[in-house]
Motif scaffolding. Structure first.
Motif, PDB file in Angstrom:
ATOM      1  N   GLU A  36      47.853  40.877  42.753  1.00 10.58           N
ATOM      2  CA  GLU A  36      47.961  41.180  41.334  1.00 10.58           C
ATOM      3  C   GLU A  36      47.504  42.607  41.087  1.00 10.58           C
ATOM      4  N   PHE A  37      47.942  43.168  39.979  1.00 14.95           N
ATOM      5  CA  PHE A  37      47.555  44.526  39.606  1.00 14.95           C
ATOM      6  C   PHE A  37      46.752  44.486  38.315  1.00 14.95           C
ATOM      7  N   GLU A  38      45.694  45.271  38.277  1.00 18.99           N
ATOM      8  CA  GLU A  38      44.883  45.408  37.071  1.00 18.99           C
ATOM      9  C   GLU A  38      44.527  46.880  36.873  1.00 18.99           C
ATOM     10  N   ARG A  39      44.376  47.246  35.607  1.00 19.85           N
ATOM     11  CA  ARG A  39      43.911  48.590  35.272  1.00 19.85           C
ATOM     12  C   ARG A  39      42.524  48.474  34.649  1.00 19.85           C
ATOM     13  N   LEU A  40      41.574  49.197  35.226  1.00 19.37           N
ATOM     14  CA  LEU A  40      40.192  49.180  34.753  1.00 19.37           C
ATOM     15  C   LEU A  40      39.853  50.516  34.111  1.00 19.37           C
ATOM     16  N   TRP A  41      39.093  50.458  33.016  1.00 18.36           N
ATOM     17  CA  TRP A  41      38.508  51.653  32.419  1.00 18.36           C
ATOM     18  C   TRP A  41      36.997  51.547  32.550  1.00 18.36           C
ATOM     19  N   LEU A  42      36.375  52.582  33.093  1.00 24.53           N
ATOM     20  CA  LEU A  42      34.936  52.599  33.298  1.00 24.53           C
ATOM     21  C   LEU A  42      34.321  53.777  32.557  1.00 24.53           C
ATOM     22  N   GLY A  43      33.118  53.563  32.041  1.00 29.41           N
ATOM     23  CA  GLY A  43      32.400  54.619  31.343  1.00 29.41           C
ATOM     24  C   GLY A  43      30.967  54.700  31.818  1.00 29.41           C
ATOM     25  N   GLN A  44      30.386  55.887  31.692  1.00 30.75           N
ATOM     26  CA  GLN A  44      29.013  56.108  32.130  1.00 30.75           C
ATOM     27  C   GLN A  44      28.117  56.348  30.927  1.00 30.75           C
ATOM     28  N   SER A  45      26.995  55.658  30.905  1.00 30.37           N
ATOM     29  CA  SER A  45      26.013  55.831  29.844  1.00 30.37           C
ATOM     30  C   SER A  45      24.631  55.718  30.459  1.00 30.37           C
ATOM     31  N   GLY A  46      23.831  56.771  30.290  1.00 29.63           N
ATOM     32  CA  GLY A  46      22.496  56.752  30.860  1.00 29.63           C
ATOM     33  C   GLY A  46      22.489  56.685  32.369  1.00 29.63           C
ATOM     34  N   GLY A  47      23.523  57.257  32.996  1.00 32.32           N
ATOM     35  CA  GLY A  47      23.599  57.258  34.448  1.00 32.32           C
ATOM     36  C   GLY A  47      24.121  55.972  35.055  1.00 32.32           C
ATOM     37  N   VAL A  48      24.511  55.007  34.225  1.00 36.69           N
ATOM     38  CA  VAL A  48      25.009  53.714  34.690  1.00 36.69           C
ATOM     39  C   VAL A  48      26.486  53.584  34.334  1.00 36.69           C
ATOM     40  N   TRP A  49      27.300  53.179  35.315  1.00 35.54           N
ATOM     41  CA  TRP A  49      28.726  52.974  35.087  1.00 35.54           C
ATOM     42  C   TRP A  49      28.986  51.510  34.729  1.00 35.54           C
ATOM     43  N   ASP A  50      29.780  51.296  33.673  1.00 34.73           N
ATOM     44  CA  ASP A  50      30.147  49.950  33.228  1.00 34.73           C
ATOM     45  C   ASP A  50      31.658  49.820  33.168  1.00 34.73           C
ATOM     46  N   VAL A  51      32.161  48.589  33.390  1.00 35.03           N
ATOM     47  CA  VAL A  51      33.575  48.289  33.207  1.00 35.03           C
ATOM     48  C   VAL A  51      33.784  47.966  31.731  1.00 35.03           C
ATOM     49  N   LEU A  52      34.483  48.858  31.036  1.00 37.76           N
ATOM     50  CA  LEU A  52      34.618  48.740  29.586  1.00 37.76           C
ATOM     51  C   LEU A  52      35.858  47.959  29.168  1.00 37.76           C
ATOM     52  N   ARG A  53      36.914  48.045  29.975  1.00 40.77           N
ATOM     53  CA  ARG A  53      38.184  47.436  29.568  1.00 40.77           C
ATOM     54  C   ARG A  53      38.970  47.056  30.806  1.00 40.77           C
ATOM     55  N   VAL A  54      39.670  45.920  30.730  1.00 42.01           N
ATOM     56  CA  VAL A  54      40.493  45.433  31.839  1.00 42.01           C
ATOM     57  C   VAL A  54      41.836  44.979  31.284  1.00 42.01           C
ATOM     58  N   GLU A  55      42.917  45.427  31.915  1.00 40.12           N
ATOM     59  CA  GLU A  55      44.251  44.967  31.532  1.00 40.12           C
ATOM     60  C   GLU A  55      44.997  44.497  32.778  1.00 40.12           C
ATOM     61  N   PRO A  56      45.295  43.210  32.887  1.00 41.99           N
ATOM     62  CA  PRO A  56      46.170  42.758  33.975  1.00 41.99           C
ATOM     63  C   PRO A  56      47.603  43.195  33.691  1.00 41.99           C
ATOM     64  N   LEU A  57      48.311  43.610  34.721  1.00 40.38           N
ATOM     65  CA  LEU A  57      49.723  43.985  34.581  1.00 40.38           C
ATOM     66  C   LEU A  57      50.566  42.776  34.951  1.00 40.38           C
ATOM     67  N   ILE A  58      51.186  42.171  33.955  1.00 37.13           N
ATOM     68  CA  ILE A  58      51.845  40.874  34.135  1.00 37.13           C
ATOM     69  C   ILE A  58      53.298  41.119  34.498  1.00 37.13           C
TER      70      ILE A  58
END
Length: 442
Positions: free
Chosen positions: A202-224
Protein backbone atom coordinates in the motif's frame (compact mmCIF):
# COMPACT_ATOMS: atom_id res chain seq x y z
CA UNK A 1 -25.02 -26.35 -4.55
CA UNK A 2 -21.53 -24.98 -4.00
CA UNK A 3 -18.97 -26.16 -6.50
CA UNK A 4 -15.89 -26.02 -4.35
CA UNK A 5 -14.14 -29.00 -2.90
CA UNK A 6 -12.52 -29.21 0.51
CA UNK A 7 -13.83 -26.56 2.87
CA UNK A 8 -12.27 -28.10 5.92
CA UNK A 9 -12.27 -31.44 7.69
CA UNK A 10 -15.28 -33.60 7.03
CA UNK A 11 -16.49 -31.80 3.94
CA UNK A 12 -18.11 -34.18 1.46
CA UNK A 13 -18.69 -31.69 -1.35
CA UNK A 14 -17.32 -32.98 -4.66
CA UNK A 15 -15.24 -30.36 -6.46
CA UNK A 16 -14.78 -29.97 -10.18
CA UNK A 17 -11.79 -31.37 -11.95
CA UNK A 18 -9.12 -28.70 -11.67
CA UNK A 19 -5.88 -30.50 -10.75
CA UNK A 20 -3.12 -30.92 -13.32
CA UNK A 21 -1.07 -34.08 -13.51
CA UNK A 22 1.43 -32.56 -11.03
CA UNK A 23 -0.46 -30.32 -8.56
CA UNK A 24 1.11 -26.96 -7.73
CA UNK A 25 1.35 -25.55 -4.27
CA UNK A 26 -1.79 -23.49 -4.85
CA UNK A 27 -4.11 -26.51 -5.13
CA UNK A 28 -6.59 -27.06 -2.33
CA UNK A 29 -5.43 -30.58 -1.47
CA UNK A 30 -3.22 -30.99 0.43
CA UNK A 31 -3.99 -27.69 2.11
CA UNK A 32 -0.44 -27.31 3.41
CA UNK A 33 0.56 -26.46 -0.17
CA UNK A 34 -2.07 -23.80 -0.61
CA UNK A 35 0.16 -21.03 0.71
CA UNK A 36 3.53 -20.25 2.15
CA UNK A 37 4.68 -21.79 5.47
CA UNK A 38 7.48 -19.93 7.20
CA UNK A 39 9.16 -19.50 10.54
CA UNK A 40 8.39 -15.89 11.49
CA UNK A 41 11.90 -15.31 12.86
CA UNK A 42 13.94 -16.70 10.00
CA UNK A 43 13.49 -13.82 7.49
CA UNK A 44 14.34 -11.27 10.17
CA UNK A 45 17.47 -13.11 11.28
CA UNK A 46 18.56 -13.42 7.65
CA UNK A 47 17.96 -9.72 7.01
CA UNK A 48 19.88 -8.70 10.11
CA UNK A 49 22.80 -10.95 9.15
CA UNK A 50 22.96 -9.25 5.78
CA UNK A 51 22.84 -5.84 7.48
CA UNK A 52 25.72 -6.76 9.80
CA UNK A 53 27.77 -7.95 6.84
CA UNK A 54 26.99 -4.73 4.97
CA UNK A 55 27.94 -2.58 7.97
CA UNK A 56 31.36 -4.27 8.19
CA UNK A 57 32.37 -3.26 4.65
CA UNK A 58 34.25 -0.11 3.71
CA UNK A 59 31.78 2.80 3.43
CA UNK A 60 32.99 4.05 0.06
CA UNK A 61 30.77 2.36 -2.54
CA UNK A 62 30.94 2.98 -6.22
CA UNK A 63 28.17 4.60 -8.21
CA UNK A 64 25.46 6.74 -6.47
CA UNK A 65 26.26 8.38 -3.17
CA UNK A 66 25.29 6.21 -0.18
CA UNK A 67 24.08 7.31 3.26
CA UNK A 68 24.58 4.88 6.13
CA UNK A 69 22.04 5.23 8.92
CA UNK A 70 22.50 2.54 11.55
CA UNK A 71 22.01 -0.69 9.60
CA UNK A 72 19.96 0.98 6.88
CA UNK A 73 21.64 1.83 3.60
CA UNK A 74 19.97 4.49 1.49
CA UNK A 75 20.53 5.30 -2.17
CA UNK A 76 20.24 8.96 -3.11
CA UNK A 77 18.75 9.52 -6.55
CA UNK A 78 18.52 12.75 -8.50
CA UNK A 79 17.04 15.10 -7.50
CA UNK A 80 18.54 14.96 -4.02
CA UNK A 81 15.16 15.15 -2.24
CA UNK A 82 14.12 11.73 -3.50
CA UNK A 83 15.24 8.75 -1.42
CA UNK A 84 14.85 5.02 -1.81
CA UNK A 85 15.21 3.39 1.60
CA UNK A 86 13.85 0.28 3.29
CA UNK A 87 12.64 0.49 6.89
CA UNK A 88 11.79 -2.70 8.78
CA UNK A 89 9.20 -2.58 11.54
CA UNK A 90 11.10 -5.29 13.43
CA UNK A 91 14.30 -3.24 13.67
CA UNK A 92 12.95 -0.02 15.17
CA UNK A 93 14.22 -0.63 18.72
CA UNK A 94 17.71 -1.34 17.39
CA UNK A 95 17.85 1.93 15.45
CA UNK A 96 16.40 3.91 18.35
CA UNK A 97 19.12 2.61 20.69
CA UNK A 98 21.82 3.55 18.19
CA UNK A 99 20.33 7.04 18.01
CA UNK A 100 22.15 8.00 14.82
CA UNK A 101 19.22 8.61 12.45
CA UNK A 102 18.01 12.11 11.52
CA UNK A 103 14.96 13.03 13.60
CA UNK A 104 12.29 12.79 10.93
CA UNK A 105 13.55 9.39 9.77
CA UNK A 106 13.28 8.13 13.34
CA UNK A 107 9.69 9.37 13.40
CA UNK A 108 8.89 7.54 10.15
CA UNK A 109 10.56 4.41 11.45
CA UNK A 110 8.50 4.56 14.61
CA UNK A 111 5.35 5.02 12.51
CA UNK A 112 6.18 1.86 10.53
CA UNK A 113 6.80 -0.09 13.74
CA UNK A 114 3.51 1.04 15.28
CA UNK A 115 1.67 0.38 12.00
CA UNK A 116 2.93 -3.19 12.15
CA UNK A 117 1.79 -3.57 15.77
CA UNK A 118 -1.66 -2.27 14.85
CA UNK A 119 -1.91 -4.79 11.98
CA UNK A 120 -0.79 -7.63 14.25
CA UNK A 121 -3.11 -6.76 17.15
CA UNK A 122 -5.91 -5.54 14.84
CA UNK A 123 -6.34 -2.56 17.17
CA UNK A 124 -5.60 1.02 16.13
CA UNK A 125 -4.85 2.57 19.53
CA UNK A 126 -1.12 1.83 19.49
CA UNK A 127 -0.78 3.96 16.34
CA UNK A 128 -3.52 6.53 16.93
CA UNK A 129 -1.90 7.50 20.23
CA UNK A 130 1.14 8.53 18.19
CA UNK A 131 -0.41 10.16 15.10
CA UNK A 132 -2.13 13.52 15.61
CA UNK A 133 -4.32 13.24 12.48
CA UNK A 134 -7.74 12.47 13.99
CA UNK A 135 -9.39 11.91 10.60
CA UNK A 136 -6.91 9.21 9.65
CA UNK A 137 -7.05 7.69 13.14
CA UNK A 138 -10.81 7.20 12.74
CA UNK A 139 -10.28 5.78 9.25
CA UNK A 140 -7.68 3.31 10.52
CA UNK A 141 -9.76 2.32 13.54
CA UNK A 142 -12.80 1.49 11.38
CA UNK A 143 -10.68 -0.54 8.94
CA UNK A 144 -9.04 -2.60 11.69
CA UNK A 145 -12.36 -3.19 13.43
CA UNK A 146 -13.71 -4.59 10.16
CA UNK A 147 -10.62 -6.74 9.78
CA UNK A 148 -10.81 -8.07 13.35
CA UNK A 149 -14.52 -8.88 13.09
CA UNK A 150 -14.09 -10.63 9.74
CA UNK A 151 -11.13 -12.75 10.86
CA UNK A 152 -12.92 -13.79 14.05
CA UNK A 153 -15.95 -14.92 12.02
CA UNK A 154 -13.76 -16.99 9.68
CA UNK A 155 -11.74 -18.45 12.55
CA UNK A 156 -8.45 -16.90 11.44
CA UNK A 157 -5.92 -15.39 13.83
CA UNK A 158 -2.78 -13.37 12.97
CA UNK A 159 0.26 -15.38 14.05
CA UNK A 160 2.85 -12.76 13.18
CA UNK A 161 3.34 -9.70 11.02
CA UNK A 162 6.15 -7.70 9.46
CA UNK A 163 5.91 -4.37 7.68
CA UNK A 164 8.59 -2.84 5.49
CA UNK A 165 8.45 0.70 4.15
CA UNK A 166 10.19 2.08 1.09
CA UNK A 167 10.73 5.82 0.98
CA UNK A 168 9.57 6.63 -2.53
CA UNK A 169 9.64 10.43 -2.46
CA UNK A 170 10.73 12.97 0.17
CA UNK A 171 10.20 16.73 0.22
CA UNK A 172 12.24 18.18 3.06
CA UNK A 173 12.58 21.61 4.66
CA UNK A 174 13.94 22.79 7.98
CA UNK A 175 10.88 22.05 10.09
CA UNK A 176 8.53 20.15 7.75
CA UNK A 177 8.83 16.95 5.71
CA UNK A 178 6.39 15.10 3.46
CA UNK A 179 7.12 11.47 2.64
CA UNK A 180 5.51 9.13 0.12
CA UNK A 181 6.07 5.57 1.37
CA UNK A 182 5.27 2.15 0.04
CA UNK A 183 4.26 -0.25 2.82
CA UNK A 184 4.78 -3.98 2.26
CA UNK A 185 2.75 -5.93 4.83
CA UNK A 186 3.20 -9.66 5.44
CA UNK A 187 0.74 -11.34 7.81
CA UNK A 188 1.09 -14.96 8.88
CA UNK A 189 -2.40 -16.33 9.51
CA UNK A 190 -3.43 -19.40 11.52
CA UNK A 191 -6.71 -21.15 10.82
CA UNK A 192 -7.70 -24.57 12.17
CA UNK A 193 -4.09 -25.37 12.96
CA UNK A 194 -2.88 -24.49 9.46
CA UNK A 195 -0.89 -21.46 8.38
CA UNK A 196 -0.68 -19.31 5.31
CA UNK A 197 1.01 -16.02 4.47
CA UNK A 198 -0.85 -13.09 2.97
CA UNK A 199 0.94 -10.06 1.52
CA UNK A 200 -0.08 -6.68 0.22
CA UNK A 201 1.56 -3.38 -0.71
CA UNK A 202 0.00 0.00 0.00
CA UNK A 203 1.04 3.61 -0.46
CA UNK A 204 0.68 6.37 2.11
CA UNK A 205 1.75 10.00 2.24
CA UNK A 206 2.97 11.29 5.60
CA UNK A 207 3.44 14.89 6.71
CA UNK A 208 5.82 15.44 9.62
CA UNK A 209 6.54 18.57 11.61
CA UNK A 210 9.14 19.54 14.18
CA UNK A 211 8.34 21.36 17.40
CA UNK A 212 10.77 21.78 20.25
CA UNK A 213 13.26 19.48 18.55
CA UNK A 214 10.73 16.63 18.34
CA UNK A 215 9.33 15.32 15.05
CA UNK A 216 5.65 14.29 14.96
CA UNK A 217 3.47 12.66 12.30
CA UNK A 218 0.87 15.36 11.69
CA UNK A 219 -1.13 13.96 8.78
CA UNK A 220 -1.55 10.65 6.95
CA UNK A 221 -3.28 10.01 3.63
CA UNK A 222 -3.59 6.49 2.20
CA UNK A 223 -3.54 6.44 -1.61
CA UNK A 224 -6.52 4.27 -2.52
CA UNK A 225 -5.44 3.09 -5.95
CA UNK A 226 -8.10 0.34 -6.18
CA UNK A 227 -10.79 2.99 -6.45
CA UNK A 228 -9.22 5.09 -9.17
CA UNK A 229 -11.09 4.63 -12.49
CA UNK A 230 -9.10 3.87 -15.64
CA UNK A 231 -10.75 6.77 -17.46
CA UNK A 232 -12.14 10.01 -16.12
CA UNK A 233 -11.17 12.04 -13.08
CA UNK A 234 -12.12 12.46 -9.47
CA UNK A 235 -11.88 15.11 -6.78
CA UNK A 236 -11.15 12.55 -4.06
CA UNK A 237 -7.83 13.66 -2.55
CA UNK A 238 -6.95 10.10 -1.57
CA UNK A 239 -6.83 8.89 -5.15
CA UNK A 240 -3.46 8.77 -6.86
CA UNK A 241 -2.41 11.59 -9.13
CA UNK A 242 -0.58 11.30 -12.42
CA UNK A 243 2.55 12.54 -10.67
CA UNK A 244 2.22 9.78 -8.07
CA UNK A 245 2.02 7.11 -10.76
CA UNK A 246 4.97 8.56 -12.66
CA UNK A 247 7.05 8.41 -9.49
CA UNK A 248 5.96 4.89 -8.52
CA UNK A 249 5.89 3.17 -11.87
CA UNK A 250 8.05 5.30 -14.17
CA UNK A 251 7.04 6.58 -17.59
CA UNK A 252 3.71 4.88 -18.24
CA UNK A 253 3.52 6.21 -21.80
CA UNK A 254 6.68 4.49 -23.02
CA UNK A 255 6.05 1.77 -25.59
CA UNK A 256 6.20 -1.87 -24.52
CA UNK A 257 7.19 -4.98 -26.41
CA UNK A 258 3.86 -6.45 -27.57
CA UNK A 259 3.08 -9.81 -26.04
CA UNK A 260 2.59 -12.52 -28.64
CA UNK A 261 -1.02 -12.52 -29.80
CA UNK A 262 -1.52 -16.00 -31.19
CA UNK A 263 -4.83 -15.12 -32.83
CA UNK A 264 -2.99 -12.84 -35.26
CA UNK A 265 -0.87 -15.69 -36.65
CA UNK A 266 -2.32 -17.38 -39.77
CA UNK A 267 -1.67 -20.92 -38.53
CA UNK A 268 -3.77 -20.17 -35.45
CA UNK A 269 -6.64 -18.46 -37.22
CA UNK A 270 -8.72 -21.63 -36.94
CA UNK A 271 -7.85 -22.83 -33.48
CA UNK A 272 -9.46 -26.06 -32.30
CA UNK A 273 -12.35 -25.57 -29.92
CA UNK A 274 -12.40 -27.08 -26.48
CA UNK A 275 -9.06 -25.73 -25.21
CA UNK A 276 -8.71 -26.66 -21.55
CA UNK A 277 -8.33 -23.73 -19.20
CA UNK A 278 -5.15 -24.38 -17.21
CA UNK A 279 -6.06 -23.06 -13.79
CA UNK A 280 -2.72 -24.08 -12.36
CA UNK A 281 -0.85 -22.01 -14.95
CA UNK A 282 -3.05 -18.97 -14.37
CA UNK A 283 -2.43 -19.15 -10.61
CA UNK A 284 1.30 -19.76 -11.08
CA UNK A 285 1.58 -16.71 -13.36
CA UNK A 286 -0.36 -14.63 -10.82
CA UNK A 287 2.08 -15.61 -8.05
CA UNK A 288 5.08 -14.91 -10.28
CA UNK A 289 4.09 -11.37 -11.28
CA UNK A 290 1.95 -10.13 -8.36
CA UNK A 291 4.52 -7.64 -7.12
CA UNK A 292 6.30 -6.58 -10.32
CA UNK A 293 5.43 -5.88 -13.93
CA UNK A 294 6.02 -8.39 -16.70
CA UNK A 295 8.21 -6.36 -19.10
CA UNK A 296 6.55 -8.04 -22.09
CA UNK A 297 3.41 -5.99 -21.37
CA UNK A 298 2.58 -2.32 -21.10
CA UNK A 299 2.42 -1.08 -17.49
CA UNK A 300 -0.88 0.69 -16.91
CA UNK A 301 -1.72 3.38 -14.39
CA UNK A 302 -4.41 1.13 -12.93
CA UNK A 303 -3.02 -2.33 -13.59
CA UNK A 304 -5.44 -4.66 -11.77
CA UNK A 305 -7.56 -5.83 -14.72
CA UNK A 306 -4.60 -5.84 -17.12
CA UNK A 307 -2.84 -8.15 -14.64
CA UNK A 308 -5.88 -10.44 -14.30
CA UNK A 309 -6.20 -10.66 -18.09
CA UNK A 310 -2.53 -11.64 -18.34
CA UNK A 311 -3.13 -14.41 -15.79
CA UNK A 312 -6.16 -15.73 -17.68
CA UNK A 313 -4.22 -15.65 -20.94
CA UNK A 314 -1.36 -17.55 -19.26
CA UNK A 315 -3.94 -20.22 -18.44
CA UNK A 316 -4.45 -20.83 -22.21
CA UNK A 317 -7.54 -18.65 -22.66
CA UNK A 318 -7.64 -17.62 -26.35
CA UNK A 319 -7.85 -13.94 -27.24
CA UNK A 320 -10.86 -12.72 -29.14
CA UNK A 321 -9.18 -10.25 -31.47
CA UNK A 322 -11.59 -7.82 -33.13
CA UNK A 323 -9.30 -4.83 -33.66
CA UNK A 324 -12.00 -2.70 -31.99
CA UNK A 325 -11.35 -1.47 -28.48
CA UNK A 326 -14.99 -1.70 -27.45
CA UNK A 327 -15.39 -5.37 -28.41
CA UNK A 328 -13.59 -8.67 -27.95
CA UNK A 329 -10.89 -9.48 -25.41
CA UNK A 330 -7.42 -8.88 -26.79
CA UNK A 331 -4.04 -7.21 -26.36
CA UNK A 332 -1.42 -6.25 -28.94
CA UNK A 333 0.64 -3.55 -27.20
CA UNK A 334 1.28 -0.10 -28.63
CA UNK A 335 1.65 0.98 -32.23
CA UNK A 336 3.19 4.44 -32.78
CA UNK A 337 1.92 5.56 -29.39
CA UNK A 338 -1.62 4.24 -29.94
CA UNK A 339 -3.14 1.80 -27.47
CA UNK A 340 -3.86 -1.58 -29.08
CA UNK A 341 -5.94 -3.49 -26.58
CA UNK A 342 -9.62 -3.91 -25.84
CA UNK A 343 -11.30 -2.16 -22.92
CA UNK A 344 -12.26 -5.60 -21.58
CA UNK A 345 -8.56 -6.45 -21.29
CA UNK A 346 -7.72 -3.44 -19.12
CA UNK A 347 -10.89 -2.04 -17.50
CA UNK A 348 -12.69 -3.85 -14.67
CA UNK A 349 -16.19 -2.75 -15.66
CA UNK A 350 -15.60 -3.79 -19.29
CA UNK A 351 -14.17 -7.18 -18.23
CA UNK A 352 -17.21 -7.68 -16.00
CA UNK A 353 -19.53 -7.03 -18.93
CA UNK A 354 -17.49 -9.28 -21.22
CA UNK A 355 -17.52 -12.23 -18.81
CA UNK A 356 -21.22 -11.73 -18.08
CA UNK A 357 -22.23 -11.98 -21.75
CA UNK A 358 -23.11 -15.39 -23.16
CA UNK A 359 -20.96 -16.86 -25.93
CA UNK A 360 -20.38 -20.34 -27.30
CA UNK A 361 -16.59 -20.29 -27.66
CA UNK A 362 -13.48 -18.52 -26.45
CA UNK A 363 -13.14 -16.93 -23.03
CA UNK A 364 -16.44 -17.25 -21.23
CA UNK A 365 -17.59 -17.61 -17.66
CA UNK A 366 -20.54 -18.51 -15.48
CA UNK A 367 -21.68 -16.01 -12.88
CA UNK A 368 -22.02 -17.82 -9.54
CA UNK A 369 -23.73 -16.66 -6.37
CA UNK A 370 -20.99 -16.88 -3.78
CA UNK A 371 -17.22 -16.91 -3.39
CA UNK A 372 -17.14 -20.51 -2.13
CA UNK A 373 -18.17 -21.69 -5.61
CA UNK A 374 -14.95 -20.44 -7.18
CA UNK A 375 -11.85 -22.39 -8.21
CA UNK A 376 -8.25 -21.55 -9.01
CA UNK A 377 -7.99 -19.06 -11.85
CA UNK A 378 -11.52 -17.73 -11.38
CA UNK A 379 -12.20 -13.98 -11.21
CA UNK A 380 -13.84 -11.57 -8.77
CA UNK A 381 -14.71 -7.98 -9.69
CA UNK A 382 -15.54 -5.25 -7.16
CA UNK A 383 -18.08 -2.42 -7.22
CA UNK A 384 -17.07 -0.28 -4.23
CA UNK A 385 -20.01 2.13 -4.36
CA UNK A 386 -22.84 -0.25 -5.25
CA UNK A 387 -23.64 1.70 -8.44
CA UNK A 388 -22.98 -1.23 -10.84
CA UNK A 389 -19.68 0.29 -12.02
CA UNK A 390 -16.96 -2.22 -11.22
CA UNK A 391 -13.57 -0.72 -10.37
CA UNK A 392 -11.31 -3.56 -9.26
CA UNK A 393 -10.48 -7.13 -10.36
CA UNK A 394 -8.72 -10.04 -8.65
CA UNK A 395 -7.90 -13.66 -9.51
CA UNK A 396 -8.20 -16.69 -7.22
CA UNK A 397 -4.79 -18.19 -6.44
CA UNK A 398 -5.27 -20.24 -3.23
CA UNK A 399 -7.81 -21.18 -0.54
CA UNK A 400 -7.95 -20.98 3.22
CA UNK A 401 -8.63 -23.96 5.50
CA UNK A 402 -12.39 -23.66 4.94
CA UNK A 403 -12.18 -23.51 1.15
CA UNK A 404 -12.70 -19.76 0.83
CA UNK A 405 -10.77 -18.00 -1.94
CA UNK A 406 -7.53 -16.12 -1.45
CA UNK A 407 -6.79 -13.73 -4.31
CA UNK A 408 -3.96 -11.89 -6.04
CA UNK A 409 -4.18 -8.37 -7.39
CA UNK A 410 -2.06 -5.62 -8.87
CA UNK A 411 -1.85 -1.80 -8.73
CA UNK A 412 -2.18 -2.34 -4.97
CA UNK A 413 -0.12 -5.51 -5.13
CA UNK A 414 -1.66 -8.36 -3.11
CA UNK A 415 -0.87 -12.05 -2.79
CA UNK A 416 -3.16 -14.63 -1.13
CA UNK A 417 -5.35 -11.88 0.31
CA UNK A 418 -8.78 -12.84 1.63
CA UNK A 419 -11.23 -12.25 -1.17
CA UNK A 420 -13.70 -9.78 0.41
CA UNK A 421 -11.22 -6.84 0.74
CA UNK A 422 -12.77 -5.64 3.98
CA UNK A 423 -9.20 -4.86 5.05
CA UNK A 424 -8.95 -2.19 2.33
CA UNK A 425 -9.72 1.51 2.63
CA UNK A 426 -11.52 1.14 -0.71
CA UNK A 427 -14.22 -1.08 0.83
CA UNK A 428 -17.57 0.47 1.76
CA UNK A 429 -20.86 -0.80 3.13
CA UNK A 430 -22.22 -0.54 -0.43
CA UNK A 431 -19.56 -2.82 -1.93
CA UNK A 432 -20.87 -5.49 -4.30
CA UNK A 433 -19.04 -8.39 -5.91
CA UNK A 434 -19.35 -10.35 -9.14
CA UNK A 435 -18.05 -13.93 -9.02
CA UNK A 436 -16.99 -15.54 -12.30
CA UNK A 437 -16.23 -19.22 -12.76
CA UNK A 438 -14.34 -19.49 -16.04
CA UNK A 439 -15.34 -22.41 -18.21
CA UNK A 440 -13.12 -25.48 -18.09
CA UNK A 441 -13.15 -25.76 -21.92
CA UNK A 442 -12.74 -22.58 -23.93
Amino acid sequence: MPRTGNRGPGSQVQKRNQAPSKPLTTQRKPMQKAAVHISPKQPLQSARKEDRQSASKDAAPKGPERLRLGTITESVRQPQSRLNSLLRSSDYDQYRQQGNQPGWKTAVHRYVSLYNQAETNQHASVLTDYVTDREHCDRLRIRLERLRERDLLRGALPAGSETKAELVRVNESANEVSVLIRLHIKRRMEQSGRYYMEERSEFERLWLGQSGGVWDVLRVEPLIAERRPRFGSSTDGNWMTVDDYSELFGDITSPSTPYLNYDLLPQFKHRPSGIRYRRDLAAAYADRWWNEANPAYELFEVNCTHYVSQCIFAGNAPMNYTGKRESGWWYKGRNKGSEWWSYSWAVSNALTNYLTARRSSGLRAETVRSADELQLGDVITYDWNGDSRFQHSTIVTAFDSFGMPLVNANTVSSRHRYWDYRDSYAWTEQTKYRFFHIADLL
